[in-house]
Motif scaffolding. Sequence first.
Motif, PDB file in Angstrom:
ATOM      1  N   UNK A  13     -19.803 -23.342 -48.128  1.00  0.00           N
ATOM      2  CA  UNK A  13     -19.417 -21.798 -48.343  1.00  0.00           C
ATOM      3  C   UNK A  13     -19.486 -21.615 -49.695  1.00  0.00           C
ATOM      4  N   UNK A  14     -20.602 -20.958 -50.322  1.00  0.00           N
ATOM      5  CA  UNK A  14     -20.754 -20.907 -51.697  1.00  0.00           C
ATOM      6  C   UNK A  14     -20.367 -19.766 -52.386  1.00  0.00           C
ATOM      7  N   UNK A  15     -19.890 -18.575 -51.477  1.00  0.00           N
ATOM      8  CA  UNK A  15     -19.428 -17.337 -52.227  1.00  0.00           C
ATOM      9  C   UNK A  15     -20.583 -16.492 -52.597  1.00  0.00           C
ATOM     10  N   UNK A  16     -20.448 -15.464 -53.466  1.00  0.00           N
ATOM     11  CA  UNK A  16     -21.517 -14.561 -54.053  1.00  0.00           C
ATOM     12  C   UNK A  16     -22.362 -15.462 -55.110  1.00  0.00           C
ATOM     13  N   UNK A  17     -23.623 -15.230 -54.665  1.00  0.00           N
ATOM     14  CA  UNK A  17     -24.541 -15.724 -55.748  1.00  0.00           C
ATOM     15  C   UNK A  17     -25.464 -14.839 -56.176  1.00  0.00           C
ATOM     16  N   UNK A  18     -26.347 -14.958 -57.027  1.00  0.00           N
ATOM     17  CA  UNK A  18     -27.656 -14.199 -57.537  1.00  0.00           C
ATOM     18  C   UNK A  18     -28.793 -14.507 -56.637  1.00  0.00           C
ATOM     19  N   UNK A  19     -29.576 -13.700 -56.689  1.00  0.00           N
ATOM     20  CA  UNK A  19     -30.862 -13.691 -55.752  1.00  0.00           C
ATOM     21  C   UNK A  19     -31.582 -15.094 -56.123  1.00  0.00           C
ATOM     22  N   UNK A  20     -32.143 -15.377 -57.258  1.00  0.00           N
ATOM     23  CA  UNK A  20     -32.605 -16.589 -57.779  1.00  0.00           C
ATOM     24  C   UNK A  20     -31.968 -17.904 -57.062  1.00  0.00           C
ATOM     25  N   UNK A  21     -30.706 -17.920 -57.099  1.00  0.00           N
ATOM     26  CA  UNK A  21     -30.004 -19.185 -56.844  1.00  0.00           C
ATOM     27  C   UNK A  21     -30.249 -19.081 -55.142  1.00  0.00           C
ATOM     28  N   UNK A  22     -30.155 -18.014 -54.583  1.00  0.00           N
ATOM     29  CA  UNK A  22     -30.076 -17.675 -53.030  1.00  0.00           C
ATOM     30  C   UNK A  22     -31.538 -18.228 -52.467  1.00  0.00           C
ATOM     31  N   UNK A  23     -32.453 -17.929 -53.134  1.00  0.00           N
ATOM     32  CA  UNK A  23     -33.719 -18.226 -52.792  1.00  0.00           C
ATOM     33  C   UNK A  23     -34.183 -19.820 -52.924  1.00  0.00           C
ATOM     34  N   UNK A  24     -33.500 -20.401 -53.851  1.00  0.00           N
ATOM     35  CA  UNK A  24     -33.658 -21.728 -53.831  1.00  0.00           C
ATOM     36  C   UNK A  24     -33.095 -22.508 -52.884  1.00  0.00           C
ATOM     37  N   UNK A  25     -31.954 -21.918 -52.617  1.00  0.00           N
ATOM     38  CA  UNK A  25     -30.865 -22.630 -51.324  1.00  0.00           C
ATOM     39  C   UNK A  25     -31.489 -22.468 -50.123  1.00  0.00           C
ATOM     40  N   UNK A  26     -32.430 -21.285 -50.141  1.00  0.00           N
ATOM     41  CA  UNK A  26     -33.006 -21.134 -48.469  1.00  0.00           C
ATOM     42  C   UNK A  26     -34.427 -21.965 -48.480  1.00  0.00           C
ATOM     43  N   UNK A  27     -34.879 -22.525 -49.568  1.00  0.00           N
ATOM     44  CA  UNK A  27     -35.914 -23.516 -49.684  1.00  0.00           C
ATOM     45  C   UNK A  27     -35.462 -24.747 -49.344  1.00  0.00           C
ATOM     46  N   UNK A  28     -34.146 -25.053 -49.401  1.00  0.00           N
ATOM     47  CA  UNK A  28     -33.587 -26.297 -49.225  1.00  0.00           C
ATOM     48  C   UNK A  28     -33.120 -26.509 -47.743  1.00  0.00           C
ATOM     49  N   UNK A  29     -32.796 -25.151 -47.132  1.00  0.00           N
ATOM     50  CA  UNK A  29     -32.128 -25.440 -45.637  1.00  0.00           C
ATOM     51  C   UNK A  29     -33.206 -25.508 -44.678  1.00  0.00           C
ATOM     52  N   UNK A  30     -32.718 -25.973 -43.465  1.00  0.00           N
ATOM     53  CA  UNK A  30     -33.574 -25.929 -42.279  1.00  0.00           C
ATOM     54  C   UNK A  30     -33.038 -24.897 -41.342  1.00  0.00           C
ATOM     55  N   UNK A  31     -31.876 -24.442 -41.489  1.00  0.00           N
ATOM     56  CA  UNK A  31     -31.505 -23.459 -40.596  1.00  0.00           C
ATOM     57  C   UNK A  31     -30.725 -22.502 -41.320  1.00  0.00           C
ATOM     58  N   UNK A  32     -30.580 -21.315 -40.733  1.00  0.00           N
ATOM     59  CA  UNK A  32     -29.727 -20.040 -41.081  1.00  0.00           C
ATOM     60  C   UNK A  32     -28.922 -19.654 -40.193  1.00  0.00           C
ATOM     61  N   UNK A  33     -27.595 -19.425 -39.843  1.00  0.00           N
ATOM     62  CA  UNK A  33     -26.736 -18.819 -38.929  1.00  0.00           C
ATOM     63  C   UNK A  33     -26.149 -17.870 -39.516  1.00  0.00           C
ATOM     64  N   UNK A  34     -26.481 -16.639 -38.551  1.00  0.00           N
ATOM     65  CA  UNK A  34     -25.887 -15.483 -38.880  1.00  0.00           C
ATOM     66  C   UNK A  34     -24.910 -14.884 -37.646  1.00  0.00           C
ATOM     67  N   UNK A  35     -23.656 -15.061 -37.799  1.00  0.00           N
ATOM     68  CA  UNK A  35     -22.631 -14.783 -36.800  1.00  0.00           C
ATOM     69  C   UNK A  35     -21.957 -13.276 -36.668  1.00  0.00           C
ATOM     70  N   UNK A  36     -22.853 -12.513 -37.366  1.00  0.00           N
ATOM     71  CA  UNK A  36     -22.254 -11.181 -37.258  1.00  0.00           C
ATOM     72  C   UNK A  36     -22.166 -10.519 -36.140  1.00  0.00           C
ATOM     73  N   UNK A  37     -21.340  -9.475 -36.002  1.00  0.00           N
ATOM     74  CA  UNK A  37     -20.944  -8.835 -34.713  1.00  0.00           C
ATOM     75  C   UNK A  37     -21.796  -7.348 -34.615  1.00  0.00           C
ATOM     76  N   UNK A  38     -22.057  -7.070 -36.140  1.00  0.00           N
ATOM     77  CA  UNK A  38     -22.579  -5.818 -36.247  1.00  0.00           C
ATOM     78  C   UNK A  38     -23.453  -5.791 -37.773  1.00  0.00           C
ATOM     79  N   UNK A  39     -24.671  -5.515 -37.528  1.00  0.00           N
ATOM     80  CA  UNK A  39     -25.362  -5.796 -38.678  1.00  0.00           C
ATOM     81  C   UNK A  39     -26.795  -4.759 -38.648  1.00  0.00           C
ATOM     82  N   UNK A  40     -27.276  -4.253 -39.579  1.00  0.00           N
ATOM     83  CA  UNK A  40     -28.496  -3.376 -39.874  1.00  0.00           C
ATOM     84  C   UNK A  40     -29.392  -4.802 -39.716  1.00  0.00           C
TER      85      UNK A  40
END
Length: 125
Positions: free
Chosen positions: A10-37
């Motif tokens: 859990x990394x907290x708030x990060x800028x877009x460039x950092x987030x994009x690099x992290x997505x490139x390293x990830x195999x999974x993305x879990x979104x547990x929101x109960x309400x979301x656009x």
Amino acid sequence: DIPSISKVFFLGNKNNAFVQKQFEKCAFFIMNSTSEGLSNSLLEAMSKSCVVIVRKIKGIDEILKDNRNSIIFRNKNGLIEKLKNYNNYKKLIDISENAFMTINKSYNINFIADRYIDLYKKLIN
């Protein structure tokens, strides 16, 4: 039993460039929101070929199809069951590729721009 989650951070708030690099390293993305656009982070994860695992909430069926381009669960127990059942590496690769193709086809900048141009032409005429 669920495998160890020692590689979950859990990394907290990060800028877009950092987030994009992290997505490139990830195999999974879990979104547990109960309400979301329509979540930008969900779209970004799909654009990086992550397997997206999301809670069933209103509106996601417009883009996500369970077992096709995503894994959709209804509650905590549903998430656990889905994770237990996905031990087929080939199926996960298919979901990942389908997620990328969904974004590339329907949410890329050229497609969206063309839709706006069509809308503006209709409004003018």
